[in-house]
Design an enzyme around this catalytic site. Structure first.
Site, short mmCIF file in Angstrom:
data_model
loop_
_atom_site.label_atom_id
_atom_site.label_comp_id
_atom_site.label_asym_id
_atom_site.label_seq_id
_atom_site.Cartn_x
_atom_site.Cartn_y
_atom_site.Cartn_z
N ARG A 34 0.46 -0.88 0.12
CA ARG A 34 -0.25 -0.56 -0.33
C ARG A 34 0.58 1.20 -0.08
NH1 ARG A 34 -3.13 -3.17 3.70
NH2 ARG A 34 -5.02 -4.04 2.86
N LYS A 66 1.90 11.17 -11.74
CA LYS A 66 0.93 10.54 -12.82
C LYS A 66 1.95 9.49 -12.72
CE LYS A 66 -2.16 13.25 -15.20
NZ LYS A 66 -2.41 13.16 -16.47
N GLU A 119 7.65 16.88 -25.83
CA GLU A 119 7.14 17.56 -24.35
C GLU A 119 7.31 18.81 -23.72
OE1 GLU A 119 4.49 15.93 -22.88
OE2 GLU A 119 4.65 13.34 -23.74
N LYS A 129 6.04 22.16 -14.95
CA LYS A 129 5.74 20.96 -14.06
C LYS A 129 5.59 21.11 -12.92
CE LYS A 129 4.02 16.86 -15.08
NZ LYS A 129 4.30 15.72 -15.84
N GLU A 150 -5.40 17.04 -11.13
CA GLU A 150 -5.97 17.22 -12.25
C GLU A 150 -7.02 17.18 -12.31
OE1 GLU A 150 -4.66 14.99 -15.55
OE2 GLU A 150 -6.03 14.93 -16.53
N ARG A 155 -4.44 21.20 -14.26
CA ARG A 155 -3.44 20.26 -15.16
C ARG A 155 -3.88 19.81 -16.05
NH1 ARG A 155 0.51 15.70 -11.08
NH2 ARG A 155 1.27 15.02 -12.93
N ASN A 159 -2.26 17.96 -21.21
CA ASN A 159 -2.67 17.29 -22.54
C ASN A 159 -2.47 17.29 -23.31
OD1 ASN A 159 -2.49 14.88 -19.48
ND2 ASN A 159 -4.49 15.83 -19.65
N HIS A 179 -2.33 15.12 -25.56
CA HIS A 179 -2.37 13.27 -25.79
C HIS A 179 -4.18 12.56 -26.00
CE1 HIS A 179 1.21 14.82 -23.88
NE2 HIS A 179 1.20 13.88 -22.80
N HIS A 226 -3.16 9.51 -27.48
CA HIS A 226 -3.16 8.25 -26.54
C HIS A 226 -4.02 7.70 -27.56
CE1 HIS A 226 -2.12 10.05 -22.29
NE2 HIS A 226 -1.41 10.14 -23.02
N HIS A 238 5.48 7.51 -27.05
CA HIS A 238 4.67 8.80 -26.24
C HIS A 238 5.10 9.74 -27.03
CE1 HIS A 238 2.36 10.46 -24.23
NE2 HIS A 238 3.05 11.01 -23.23
#
Lengths: 376, 376
Positions: free
Chosen positions: A129, A151, A193, A235, A245, A249, A253, A256, A260, A273
């Site tokens: 955990r 993330k 990026e 960032k 987010e 935030r 993206n 993205h 994605h 990516h």
């Protein structure tokens, strides 16, 4: 100049009891051991998670720095590539952690690019955990973006980063010198990026990237250093303002949603990516223009910058229906809306929640029309 | 009396923006739909996660309540049993969530016992980096203990609950009437966790449990209701004081260090979790006495109570080395210490971090000596 480059830059990501430093310093890889002692106190066991490409290059340096500082080091070496960022690799990390019997206070160290960092972070968030983890990013993409902000995720066959956690590292340890061994294509993908930060919130940085593109591609130390600092500062600011987010935030993206989808449609095998994000950003720029949000010329400016960076510019040919499906549009659910990040102008992005599927279909089709016949 | 039992009891687990209610009310299963509307606003899509045993009994009731309240309901039905609380089932839930395309604000509902609740909570914590989830516990064990507090996890073949997250539900919705269909062995196993609260922090409740054991086993509504309230109140208090088990929450693990080892050594197939915890508690009680922490008679008192509950009392025969290994003692790491929860007396537990492996070996061996020969 060379000396000034040796100066370390530290940004603090201030998130209450989840705060941490981003430490940027050429050559710092061999100083990780003492840094870990300072961070966590008495050395104990730790595990370095890396991949088959990065480990032969940098494992020995990191391992020896840690061992000299008193750490008992285990390793977990994964296959290299976005296609391995999945539940199987996650299980492999868990097996290694169980075998090493890491306890709840003992850290894992992500030594690699975005894939290694995302998977290690997610594994660290779940194992017992939650155990501490440190990001040691070795790609441009990871150094300018993915190692900061917590993330973490793995991919599902039907969607990128669908299984993950918001889980902050205890330290981000960036050595720009490791980029020298990086494949040229990886450098370009990372620069995509970096350009993103210019597009969403810093027009001057976008211009600076254009002016310094060749030096950046050649990994000129001063230019790379400035690029990394600037991106990490952006960032950190964004993450401090919206850790999980809920709002702004999401601007990070940009490119993205489409990117994605490109990765998923090509099964994570054809594009890096950063390349997929670049293509997605082109789509976002055209959509911004087509919908009247951004002035004419925006798409061209973005395209020119990506061309300078040597990034792919050809949008892959898939049916609009496939795009919509890959982006999560759900025909059974009439209310389904996908979130796009669009541009008002270079340096000014916004969240658009109300783009109808029709507009996306038209956008995709605009790439599939045959070129106008040329009169001869 | 029957009418007063219909009164709902609500405990608030106050954890800042992770706060939620525990709602205990006979018959409340059919009221989940309106409750979800009140909690989350406008109904959208949701998924009920259950297992092959519970779904035929209660899925229709819950589903219809949700649908009548406007929810679009998907289902994911898992195999039943602790042995399925693993990465495969986790992957199965992820597949179902991806297929249903649940978005970030749409909830999953755990309809089942501790295994379903733990897995659903963990899946909810990971899917899209976290979606809301609601616990609808259907076993005594889940109603008195596991559905409250946000400990979610799956098992690793080499260790129980090794992969998980602290992730709080948005609501715990307890209908004691569903216990009527529960297997008698499951009732006994759940009662073991209820007795645990008496042992660690409430001697009067331990006595009450002894006095009301037959009524509890017969699921007498008044007794069951009081038992659930009392346990939920204790659990809520402990969790509010130490959400992520930095300190006192560990007391809830009485019997669990040994119990988890028993479950792992028997591959999660022989004992229900509550049965293993009962056996682990017997070991903890004997260790407490042997080490001089608890007065003579403590082990006997615990044994008598578990005997009343019809719980297994025979410690399974494994080598001491196997026990130590299963509990995570690491011979390569000299400093390795396992945390045990021991008793000063009934109602007063404490954390013992300094029990040497030798003492555990002696403890295990004390069960393996042949009985003293009887003079005839």
């Amino acid at each position: 100049m060379a000396d000034s480059l040796k100066t370390s830059h530290i940004y603090r990501v201030d998130l209450g009891n989840r705060s941490y430093d981003i430490h940027i310093e050429p050559g710092c890889l061999k100083g990780l051991g003492p840094a870990l002692n300072q961070l966590l106190g008495k050395p104990a066991r730790c595990m370095i998670i890396s991949n088959v490409t990065v480990a032969p290059l940098y494992m020995a340096t990191v391992r020896s720095s840690l061992e000299q500082a008193g750490w008992q080091v285990s390793e977990c070496i994964l296959a290299d590539g976005e296609r391995y960022k999945n539940l199987d690799s996650f299980g492999q990390i868990m097996d290694a952690l169980m075998q090493a019997r890491l306890s709840r206070n003992e850290p894992v160290i992500a030594l690699g690019g975005g894939v290694v960092g995302d998977m290690t972070g997610f594994a660290a968030s779940c194992y017992r955990r939650g155990i501490p983890f440190v990001q040691v990013p070795t790609t441009v993409l990871a150094q300018v973006d993915s190692s900061v902000g917590g993330k973490t995720a793995i991919n599902h066959p039907h969607g990128k980063n669908m299984i993950g956690a918001f889980y902050q590292p205890k330290l981000v340890w960036i050595d720009p010198e490791v980029l020298r061994t990086l494949d040229c294509r990886e450098v370009r993908a990372g620069i995509a990026e970096a350009i993103k930060y210019g597009l969403i919130r810093d027009a001057a940085f976008f211009t600076w990237m254009q002016e310094n593109m060749q030096a950046a591609l050649a990994l000129d130390p001063a230019v790379i250093s400035t690029m990394i600092h600037t991106c990490c500062r952006h960032k950190a600011e964004v993450v401090m303002g919206d850790e999980t987010e809920q709002g702004a935030r999401a601007l990070l993206n940009l490119g993205h949603t489409f990117g994605h989808a490109i990765e998923a449609m090509t099964h994570y095998t054809e594009y890096l990516h950063g390349e997929a994000v670049a293509l997605g950003t082109l789509l976002a720029a055209r959509l911004s223009e087509q919908a009247g949000f951004a002035p004419q010329g925006t798409e061209t400016a973005v395209t020119d910058c990506f061309r300078q960076a040597g990034l792919p510019l050809a949008i892959p040919a898939f049916d609009a229906a496939m795009w919509l499906d890959a982006m999560g549009h759900d025909k059974k659910n009439i209310g389904s809306r996908i979130r796009y990040i669009l541009l008002h102008e270079i340096g000014n992005a916004f969240i658009a929640d109300d783009i109808p599927a029709d507009a996306i279909e038209q956008l995709i089709q605009s790439y599939q029309r045959p070129a106008e016949p040329v009169h001869t």
